[in-house]
Design an enzyme around this catalytic site. Structure first.
Site, mmCIF file in Angstrom:
data_model
loop_
_atom_site.group_PDB
_atom_site.id
_atom_site.type_symbol
_atom_site.label_atom_id
_atom_site.label_comp_id
_atom_site.label_asym_id
_atom_site.label_seq_id
_atom_site.Cartn_x
_atom_site.Cartn_y
_atom_site.Cartn_z
ATOM 1 N N LYS A 1 -8.443 -0.207 10.482
ATOM 2 C CA LYS A 1 -8.410 -1.277 9.490
ATOM 3 C C LYS A 1 -7.431 -2.339 9.963
ATOM 4 C CE LYS A 1 -7.334 -2.259 4.683
ATOM 5 N NZ LYS A 1 -7.088 -1.703 3.348
ATOM 6 N N GLU B 1 -6.184 4.998 17.007
ATOM 7 C CA GLU B 1 -6.094 5.274 15.561
ATOM 8 C C GLU B 1 -7.232 6.185 15.117
ATOM 9 O OE1 GLU B 1 -4.254 4.827 13.025
ATOM 10 O OE2 GLU B 1 -2.905 3.141 13.344
ATOM 11 N N LYS C 1 -13.061 -1.857 9.709
ATOM 12 C CA LYS C 1 -12.958 -2.898 8.698
ATOM 13 C C LYS C 1 -12.042 -4.009 9.167
ATOM 14 C CE LYS C 1 -11.196 -3.321 4.089
ATOM 15 N NZ LYS C 1 -10.394 -2.684 3.100
ATOM 16 N N CYS D 1 0.811 -1.221 0.000
ATOM 17 C CA CYS D 1 0.000 0.000 0.000
ATOM 18 C C CYS D 1 0.846 1.274 0.000
ATOM 19 C CB CYS D 1 -0.952 -0.010 1.194
ATOM 20 S SG CYS D 1 -2.051 -1.450 1.168
ATOM 21 N N ARG E 1 0.801 -7.386 5.232
ATOM 22 C CA ARG E 1 0.459 -6.003 5.563
ATOM 23 C C ARG E 1 0.494 -5.719 7.066
ATOM 24 N NH1 ARG E 1 -0.941 -4.944 0.456
ATOM 25 N NH2 ARG E 1 -2.848 -5.680 -0.537
ATOM 26 N N TYR F 1 -20.985 -5.655 -0.736
ATOM 27 C CA TYR F 1 -21.139 -6.123 -2.116
ATOM 28 C C TYR F 1 -22.591 -6.504 -2.404
ATOM 29 C CZ TYR F 1 -16.132 -6.030 -1.616
ATOM 30 O OH TYR F 1 -14.860 -5.586 -1.361
#
Ligand code: PBG
Length: 329
Positions: free
Chosen positions: A198, A236, A251, A129, A220, A316
């Site tokens: 996240k 955060e 998330k 990222c 990650r 979705y």
């Protein structure tokens, strides 16, 4: 037996149940993620996410319009470029795939809120990222130079007409830098929806097929959060709020409802939750075998997000849920 308290009284008819219902799911709670690819003609199915496609520009506009027509207020765009490199140049190119997609959707549906995912992983040859340095199996992602590219990306999305930019990279300080960069470029009205908490999650697996963004080496965990940490998630979020985030996101969704609840209670900002690809794939796979009722489980899960305090649900299933809600009205 002589019970004074009979909670079942309030459940004795559909009308009574409706009267005492504490939470409702509405179409305007939903945000539809869409994948636009420079490499596909029309649409290419994503194997691990039945019903989800990588879309050409034209097909993307059709999907966005279809969602808008059933009442979806916002779409979240992910781009898959034809060319990747070590500095993610297609992420901030004025004629990059996301920038063109924003313009195309806005031309067709001006009132639809267009949100862009701001990240570099889809545009980096190595799939991380940010700017990455490798030593063996280890990767170090450099924070500050990555933030510079992320700011350029966000500004280019705003210039293309995005209403909301949504940084999902988890670099430190990116929200503040983005606010300053957007304001300096004349985009003081562009909203920042920060993926504030996240987590480094195995539930992103199918997404990485869809977005072609799996890291080629390393993982990650050096920038996304540890699944064990809730207080850190609050820290955060606090930083992103201080830096100027207008909305925050948690998330993944289902495995992190406690975080949604805490974030909403503590900060009271518009709070989004991302019902991620793995959560989608689980229900789809079970439903395909006849093990779960897709509609019932999905609607129950959406209600769980609302109950946990989410104002917005990225899913979705957005268009499908909107259609179901219309049928049951
Ligand atoms: C980009 C990004 C990811 C997702 C949204 N933005 C993948 C990742 O961090 O690897 C995941 C979404 C999903 O699983 O549905 N950084």
């Amino acid at each position: 037996m002589n019970l004074l308290r009979r909670p079942r009284r309030l459940r004795s008819s559909a009308a009574l149940r409706q009267m005492v219902r504490e939470h409702t799911l509405q179409t305007h709670d939903l945000i539809l993620p869409l994948f636009v690819s420079e490499k596909v003609e029309d649409r290419a199915p994503v194997a691990s996410m039945p019903g989800v496609f990588q879309l050409s520009l034209d097909a993307l506009v059709e999907e966005a319009a279809r969602a808008h027509a059933v009442g979806i207020c916002g779409v979240l765009l992910f781009g898959i470029p034809a060319h990747k490199d070590e500095v993610a140049s297609q992420a901030y190119a004025a004629d990059g795939i996301v920038q063109r997609a924003v313009r195309a959707i806005k031309a067709r549906c001006p009132a639809l809120v267009v949100i862009t995912d701001v990240c570099l992983c889809e545009f980096m040859s190595h799939g991380h990222c940010g700017i990455a340095e490798f030593s063996g199996d280890d990767v170090h992602v450099h924070n500050d130079p990555s933030v510079e590219l992320l700011v350029k990306t966000a500004v280019s999305h705003a210039a293309a007409g995005a209403d909301i930019v949504a940084p999902s990279d988890m670099m430190d300080g990116r929200v503040g830098a983005m606010r300053v960069g957007l304001d300096a470029a004349g985009f003081s009205q562009t909203v920042i929806l920060s993926y504030a908490a996240k987590f480094a999650s195995a539930f992103y697996g199918p997404f990485r097929d869809a977005a072609e963004s799996a890291p080629q080496a390393g993982d990650r965990r050096g920038y996304q959060m540890d699944a064990a940490n809730a207080l850190e998630a609050l820290r955060e979020v606090a930083l992103d709020v201080e830096e100027g985030a207008d909305m925050v996101m948690v998330k993944p969704g289902l495995p992190y409802l406690d975080i949604v609840w805490r974030v909403k209670s503590q900060f009271g900002l518009p709070t989004a939750v991302y019902n991620v690809s793995g959560e989608y794939a689980m229900i789809k796979a079970a439903a395909a075998r006849g093990w779960l009722d897709e509609r019932a489980t999905v609607l129950e899960q959406m209600l769980a997000f609302k109950r946990a305090g989410a104002d917005l649900i990225v899913t979705y299933w957005a268009t499908q849920v909107a259609e179901w809600l219309r049928e049951t009205r």
